[in-house]
Structures are given as structure tokens and as C-alpha cells.
Design a protein around this motif. Structure first.
Motif, PDB file in Angstrom:
ATOM      1  N   ASP A 115      -9.975  86.613 -40.423  1.00 49.67           N
ATOM      2  CA  ASP A 115      -9.956  86.191 -41.827  1.00 49.67           C
ATOM      3  C   ASP A 115      -9.239  84.844 -41.944  1.00 49.67           C
ATOM      4  O   ASP A 115      -9.731  83.913 -42.589  1.00 49.67           O
ATOM      5  CB  ASP A 115      -9.246  87.258 -42.658  1.00 49.67           C
ATOM      6  N   GLU A 116      -8.086  84.733 -41.324  1.00 52.11           N
ATOM      7  CA  GLU A 116      -7.301  83.488 -41.381  1.00 52.11           C
ATOM      8  C   GLU A 116      -8.058  82.335 -40.731  1.00 52.11           C
ATOM      9  O   GLU A 116      -8.137  81.243 -41.295  1.00 52.11           O
ATOM     10  CB  GLU A 116      -5.955  83.698 -40.687  1.00 52.11           C
ATOM     11  N   LEU A 117      -8.614  82.556 -39.550  1.00 51.30           N
ATOM     12  CA  LEU A 117      -9.327  81.490 -38.850  1.00 51.30           C
ATOM     13  C   LEU A 117     -10.576  81.056 -39.609  1.00 51.30           C
ATOM     14  O   LEU A 117     -10.869  79.858 -39.708  1.00 51.30           O
ATOM     15  CB  LEU A 117      -9.659  81.941 -37.423  1.00 51.30           C
ATOM     16  N   PHE A 118     -11.307  82.015 -40.160  1.00 47.25           N
ATOM     17  CA  PHE A 118     -12.498  81.697 -40.943  1.00 47.25           C
ATOM     18  C   PHE A 118     -12.113  80.931 -42.213  1.00 47.25           C
ATOM     19  O   PHE A 118     -12.735  79.923 -42.558  1.00 47.25           O
ATOM     20  CB  PHE A 118     -13.251  82.990 -41.298  1.00 47.25           C
ATOM     21  N   THR A 119     -11.087  81.395 -42.913  1.00 47.92           N
ATOM     22  CA  THR A 119     -10.638  80.723 -44.137  1.00 47.92           C
ATOM     23  C   THR A 119     -10.237  79.284 -43.853  1.00 47.92           C
ATOM     24  O   THR A 119     -10.600  78.369 -44.603  1.00 47.92           O
ATOM     25  CB  THR A 119      -9.472  81.505 -44.782  1.00 47.92           C
ATOM     26  N   ASN A 120      -9.499  79.058 -42.779  1.00 52.00           N
ATOM     27  CA  ASN A 120      -9.110  77.686 -42.411  1.00 52.00           C
ATOM     28  C   ASN A 120     -10.332  76.831 -42.098  1.00 52.00           C
ATOM     29  O   ASN A 120     -10.401  75.670 -42.513  1.00 52.00           O
ATOM     30  CB  ASN A 120      -8.160  77.690 -41.211  1.00 52.00           C
ATOM     31  N   THR A 121     -11.281  77.397 -41.382  1.00 52.37           N
ATOM     32  CA  THR A 121     -12.491  76.650 -41.033  1.00 52.37           C
ATOM     33  C   THR A 121     -13.249  76.241 -42.291  1.00 52.37           C
ATOM     34  O   THR A 121     -13.632  75.086 -42.452  1.00 52.37           O
ATOM     35  CB  THR A 121     -13.400  77.487 -40.113  1.00 52.37           C
ATOM     36  N   VAL A 122     -13.452  77.190 -43.195  1.00 47.64           N
ATOM     37  CA  VAL A 122     -14.188  76.904 -44.423  1.00 47.64           C
ATOM     38  C   VAL A 122     -13.418  75.918 -45.303  1.00 47.64           C
ATOM     39  O   VAL A 122     -13.993  74.982 -45.856  1.00 47.64           O
ATOM     40  CB  VAL A 122     -14.487  78.208 -45.200  1.00 47.64           C
ATOM     41  N   SER A 123     -12.120  76.103 -45.417  1.00 51.06           N
ATOM     42  CA  SER A 123     -11.307  75.293 -46.324  1.00 51.06           C
ATOM     43  C   SER A 123     -11.061  73.873 -45.836  1.00 51.06           C
ATOM     44  O   SER A 123     -10.975  72.951 -46.643  1.00 51.06           O
ATOM     45  CB  SER A 123      -9.957  75.978 -46.563  1.00 51.06           C
ATOM     46  N   TYR A 124     -10.927  73.689 -44.515  1.00 54.33           N
ATOM     47  CA  TYR A 124     -10.515  72.381 -43.992  1.00 54.33           C
ATOM     48  C   TYR A 124     -11.442  71.791 -42.942  1.00 54.33           C
ATOM     49  O   TYR A 124     -11.248  70.656 -42.535  1.00 54.33           O
ATOM     50  CB  TYR A 124      -9.113  72.488 -43.377  1.00 54.33           C
ATOM     51  N   GLY A 125     -12.432  72.542 -42.502  1.00 52.33           N
ATOM     52  CA  GLY A 125     -13.208  72.124 -41.344  1.00 52.33           C
ATOM     53  C   GLY A 125     -14.389  71.211 -41.579  1.00 52.33           C
ATOM     54  O   GLY A 125     -14.953  70.679 -40.622  1.00 52.33           O
ATOM     55  N   PHE A 126     -14.774  71.020 -42.820  1.00 52.84           N
ATOM     56  CA  PHE A 126     -15.984  70.249 -43.089  1.00 52.84           C
ATOM     57  C   PHE A 126     -15.687  69.130 -44.085  1.00 52.84           C
ATOM     58  O   PHE A 126     -14.986  69.340 -45.071  1.00 52.84           O
ATOM     59  CB  PHE A 126     -17.095  71.168 -43.615  1.00 52.84           C
ATOM     60  N   LYS A 127     -16.240  67.960 -43.803  1.00 49.44           N
ATOM     61  CA  LYS A 127     -15.996  66.791 -44.657  1.00 49.44           C
ATOM     62  C   LYS A 127     -17.138  66.525 -45.631  1.00 49.44           C
ATOM     63  O   LYS A 127     -17.173  65.492 -46.265  1.00 49.44           O
ATOM     64  CB  LYS A 127     -15.760  65.541 -43.787  1.00 49.44           C
ATOM     65  N   ASP A 128     -18.075  67.454 -45.736  1.00 47.62           N
ATOM     66  CA  ASP A 128     -19.187  67.292 -46.669  1.00 47.62           C
ATOM     67  C   ASP A 128     -19.321  68.567 -47.495  1.00 47.62           C
ATOM     68  O   ASP A 128     -18.611  69.538 -47.262  1.00 47.62           O
ATOM     69  CB  ASP A 128     -20.490  66.985 -45.918  1.00 47.62           C
ATOM     70  N   ASP A 129     -20.212  68.542 -48.452  1.00 42.48           N
ATOM     71  CA  ASP A 129     -20.413  69.705 -49.320  1.00 42.48           C
ATOM     72  C   ASP A 129     -21.604  70.560 -48.895  1.00 42.48           C
ATOM     73  O   ASP A 129     -22.003  71.475 -49.613  1.00 42.48           O
ATOM     74  CB  ASP A 129     -20.612  69.244 -50.774  1.00 42.48           C
ATOM     75  N   ARG A 130     -22.174  70.245 -47.736  1.00 49.13           N
ATOM     76  CA  ARG A 130     -23.314  71.022 -47.250  1.00 49.13           C
ATOM     77  C   ARG A 130     -22.856  72.402 -46.781  1.00 49.13           C
ATOM     78  O   ARG A 130     -21.705  72.610 -46.455  1.00 49.13           O
ATOM     79  CB  ARG A 130     -23.989  70.300 -46.080  1.00 49.13           C
TER      80      ARG A 130
END
Length: 147
Positions: free
Chosen positions: A46-61
Motif C-alpha cells: 500500500d505504501e509503495l503503491f501510494t508513493n509511486t502514484v503520488s510522486y512517480g509520474f510527471k504527467d497526468d496520463r
């Protein structure tokens, strides 16, 4: 115990957390993991997924995040792969833990908690993708037979 493998993919949306939880619970119960181990694994993913979704992408795709989980020789392994920006959470300095709950800030402890709950955590960047792998030993006498 024979090796059990399971893979699934989630979209890069926090609304997918319920699906992530259900995948882990279903797999854990199918292979006979104790409820405490299922809960600890769920906290970590849950923590790793949340971090990935929250901070891992620089676009809105919308991006796909691939999970591969397996149980082999009493070692639970989960790998998370994404095409986000390069980020090695293992290089993040350990946080200063608060003296008490009242002085604690919200956030910033997820990687620390994950490190405490698993036996091994590894990161690699290959072919434009981040791959984070966690491993947790499960004692043989804790695994319930599914026969």
C-alpha cells in the motif's frame, strides 16, 4: 511447498488501493499465509503503491503498475514495476523518529515502516522502468496447508 506465482496490473490511481488489498488478501489466503503476514505485506505494498502514484509520474496520463508476487521455499516476494521517474527509495535517509505520537508529523515514514516489516528490499532501474522488490520470510509452521 511448490512455487506459487501471481501477477496483476493496476492503474496509477489511488482508487486502485482497494483492488491491491484484495489481490494480496486473496493470494495470501490461497497459499495459507497467516493473517499477520498478509496485513504486514499489505501495509508495505500500500505504501509503495501510494508513493509511486503520488510522486512517480510527471504527467497526468494514466500509467500501468505491474505487480508480481510469489511464494517460494517460505519466502514471499513482491515486485512492483512502473515507468515513472527514476527513484531509488533505498537512498532516502532514514527519518528521525518522533519522541512521541503528539510530536509526530503525518507522512514520511512509509519506507522506514516497509524496511522494518520485510527482510529484504531491493531497487533497480532497467529499460526505463523502476523495479522495487521486497522479500519476507514466513516460517514453515505458520503456513496453513491448503490441501
Amino acid at each position: 511447498m511448490e512455487t506459487q506465482n501471481y501477477s496483476f496490473e493496476l492503474k496509477s490511481k489511488l482508487s486502485e488501493l482497494a483492488a491491491l488489498n484484495q489481490h494480496i488478501v486473496d493470494f495470501g489466503r490461497h497459499i495459507g499465509l497467516p493473517e499477520l503476514s498478509i496485513s504486514e505485506i499489505n501495509i508495505c505494498l500500500d505504501e509503495l503503491f501510494t508513493n509511486t502514484v503520488s510522486y512517480g509520474f510527471k504527467d497526468d496520463r494514466e500509467h500501468n503498475i505491474q505487480f508480481t508476487i510469489k511464494m517460494d521455499d517460505h519466502i514471499f516476494t513482491a515486485s512492483i514495476e512502473d515507468d515513472g521517474v527514476p527513484f531509488n527509495p533505498l537512498k532516502k535517509k532514514a527519518p528521525k523518529l518522533p519522541a512521541d505520537v503528539e510530536s509526530a508529523n503525518i507522512g514520511g515514514l512509509g519506507i522506514h515502516i516497509t524496511r522494518e516489516l520485510v527482510d529484504e528490499i531491493n531497487y533497480e532501474r532497467k529499460r526505463g522502468k523502476n523495479r522495487l522488490t521486497i522479500k519476507k520470510s514466513i516460517q514453515a509452521n505458520e503456513i496453513q496447508s491448503q490441501e
